[in-house]
Write a protein that holds these residues in place. Structure first.
Motif, short mmCIF file in Angstrom:
data_model
loop_
_atom_site.label_atom_id
_atom_site.label_comp_id
_atom_site.label_asym_id
_atom_site.label_seq_id
_atom_site.Cartn_x
_atom_site.Cartn_y
_atom_site.Cartn_z
N LEU A 5 0.86 -1.17 0.00
CA LEU A 5 0.00 0.00 0.00
C LEU A 5 0.90 1.21 0.00
N ARG A 6 0.62 2.17 -0.83
CA ARG A 6 1.55 3.29 -0.93
C ARG A 6 0.83 4.63 -0.92
N LEU A 7 1.61 5.66 -0.67
CA LEU A 7 1.06 7.00 -0.71
C LEU A 7 0.58 7.32 -2.11
N PRO A 8 -0.47 8.14 -2.24
CA PRO A 8 -0.97 8.47 -3.56
C PRO A 8 0.06 9.19 -4.41
N SER A 102 8.95 11.03 0.49
CA SER A 102 9.59 10.16 1.49
C SER A 102 8.67 9.97 2.70
N TYR A 103 8.67 8.78 3.24
CA TYR A 103 7.90 8.51 4.46
C TYR A 103 8.41 7.21 5.08
N ASP A 104 8.09 7.00 6.33
CA ASP A 104 8.51 5.76 7.00
C ASP A 104 7.47 5.40 8.05
N THR A 105 6.62 4.47 7.72
CA THR A 105 5.55 4.09 8.65
C THR A 105 6.08 3.27 9.83
N ARG A 106 7.36 2.88 9.79
CA ARG A 106 7.93 2.10 10.88
C ARG A 106 8.15 2.94 12.13
N ASP A 107 8.43 4.24 11.94
CA ASP A 107 8.72 5.08 13.10
C ASP A 107 7.97 6.41 13.08
N THR A 108 7.03 6.55 12.15
CA THR A 108 6.31 7.81 12.02
C THR A 108 4.82 7.54 11.92
N SER A 109 4.05 8.12 12.81
CA SER A 109 2.60 7.98 12.75
C SER A 109 2.04 8.92 11.69
N ARG A 110 0.80 8.70 11.34
CA ARG A 110 0.16 9.58 10.36
C ARG A 110 0.10 11.02 10.88
N ASP A 111 -0.22 11.19 12.15
CA ASP A 111 -0.26 12.54 12.73
C ASP A 111 1.11 13.20 12.67
N GLN A 112 2.16 12.44 12.93
CA GLN A 112 3.51 12.99 12.84
C GLN A 112 3.86 13.37 11.41
N GLN A 113 3.43 12.55 10.46
CA GLN A 113 3.69 12.87 9.05
C GLN A 113 3.05 14.20 8.69
N LEU A 114 1.80 14.38 9.07
CA LEU A 114 1.10 15.62 8.77
C LEU A 114 1.75 16.82 9.46
N GLN A 149 2.87 -3.40 7.17
CA GLN A 149 3.83 -3.97 6.22
C GLN A 149 5.21 -3.31 6.32
N ASP A 150 5.39 -2.44 7.34
CA ASP A 150 6.66 -1.72 7.50
C ASP A 150 7.02 -0.93 6.24
N GLN A 151 6.03 -0.38 5.57
CA GLN A 151 6.30 0.30 4.32
C GLN A 151 7.00 1.64 4.55
N HIS A 152 7.98 1.91 3.73
CA HIS A 152 8.72 3.17 3.82
C HIS A 152 9.26 3.52 2.44
N ALA A 153 9.60 4.79 2.25
CA ALA A 153 10.07 5.25 0.94
C ALA A 153 11.12 6.33 1.11
N GLN A 192 11.93 5.40 -4.13
CA GLN A 192 12.24 4.01 -3.85
C GLN A 192 11.37 3.54 -2.69
N ILE A 193 10.49 2.58 -2.95
CA ILE A 193 9.55 2.09 -1.96
C ILE A 193 9.97 0.69 -1.50
N ALA A 194 9.87 0.43 -0.20
CA ALA A 194 10.23 -0.88 0.34
C ALA A 194 9.22 -1.28 1.40
N TRP A 195 9.06 -2.59 1.58
CA TRP A 195 8.17 -3.10 2.61
C TRP A 195 8.72 -4.43 3.12
N GLU A 196 7.99 -5.06 4.01
CA GLU A 196 8.48 -6.24 4.72
C GLU A 196 8.87 -7.36 3.76
N LYS A 197 9.74 -8.25 4.27
CA LYS A 197 10.20 -9.43 3.54
C LYS A 197 10.92 -9.08 2.25
N GLY A 198 11.56 -7.93 2.23
CA GLY A 198 12.41 -7.57 1.11
C GLY A 198 11.70 -7.03 -0.11
N GLY A 199 10.43 -6.74 0.00
CA GLY A 199 9.71 -6.19 -1.13
C GLY A 199 10.14 -4.76 -1.44
#
Length: 230
Positions: A5-8, A102-114, A149-153, A192-199
């Motif tokens: 799942l990715r940012l629009p 750029s974003y990192d859902t592993r250490d950043t909440s949606r509120d923090q992103q905003l 999914q630990d998605q980050h970019a 560059q987008i990455a997620w769990e299990k090396g995706g």
């Protein structure tokens, strides 16, 4: 989406704005410049589809409210970088585009992103279109699934430039910009987008930004603007 799942995509933003919204976003000075440059169709909402090439997934069906305000979490803004002290429009736009991609859902909440993104905005409310920027962040449910999914970019910027129409209009009437000092800048790069299990994967990105750079002041982001011209 089954695997990620990715940012629009920023490349398709602004294609459904109303004429009133488009004019308000870029403010009177920028509107005048664009009109002089012969891109009335972009701002007049004449029904033509000015969609940029689709290089990524469209925005999710459930998107943040246009009136959504940026929270100010006590834990800060996570991985979102602080705005740089830059007084040159193209350089600031390049930095802003890299931040937006750029974003990192592993250490950043949606509120923090905003909250982190809001710090990049101009404080002049007359010219700030927060909805165009906050609209790039998925709704809470989608953000949560991305985090599962630990998605980050990360992002890299290849170049930034003034669209040719903007440059021509500025050359024809340099004084037209002196009310709001808002510059239109198109930035190109890769995400560059990455997620769990090396995706992972890499995608091309392009965005047109409205950047405010008043004399003797650092620049600030005013809006994600409609595509003007390359």
């Amino acid at each position: 989406m089954k695997n990620r799942l990715r940012l629009p995509s920023l490349s398709s933003f602004g294609t459904s704005w109303s004429a009133k919204g488009r004019v308000a976003v870029l403010a009177a000075a920028v509107v005048a410049l664009l009109l002089l440059a012969g891109v009335v169709a972009v701002l007049s909402g004449n029904g033509d589809d000015h969609r940029a090439p689709q290089t990524a997934a469209p925005a999710p069906a459930s998107s943040p409210s246009a009136s959504e305000t940026a929270p100010e979490p006590s834990s800060g803004s996570g991985s979102v970088p602080e705005p740089p002290q830059i007084a040159e429009p193209v350089a600031y736009a390049r930095a802003a585009a890299q931040m937006l991609w750029s974003y990192d859902t592993r250490d950043t909440s949606r509120d923090q992103q905003l909250a982190g993104m809001r710090a990049w905005m101009t404080t002049e409310t007359k010219y700030a279109d927060w909805a165009s920027v906050s609209g790039q962040v998925p709704d809470p449910v989608l953000w949560s699934r991305m985090a599962d999914q630990d998605q980050h970019a990360t992002a890299s910027v290849t170049e930034g430039h003034y669209p040719s129409a903007f440059k021509q209009a500025l050359a024809d009437d340099p004084s037209a910009i002196t009310e709001a000092y808002i510059y239109v800048v198109t930035v190109n790069g890769k995400q560059q987008i990455a997620w769990e299990k090396g995706g992972g994967g890499t995608e091309e990105r392009a965005v047109t930004l409205a950047v405010q750079c008043r004399p003797n002041q650092d620049c600030a982001l005013a809006a994600i603007a409609p595509s003007v011209t390359q």
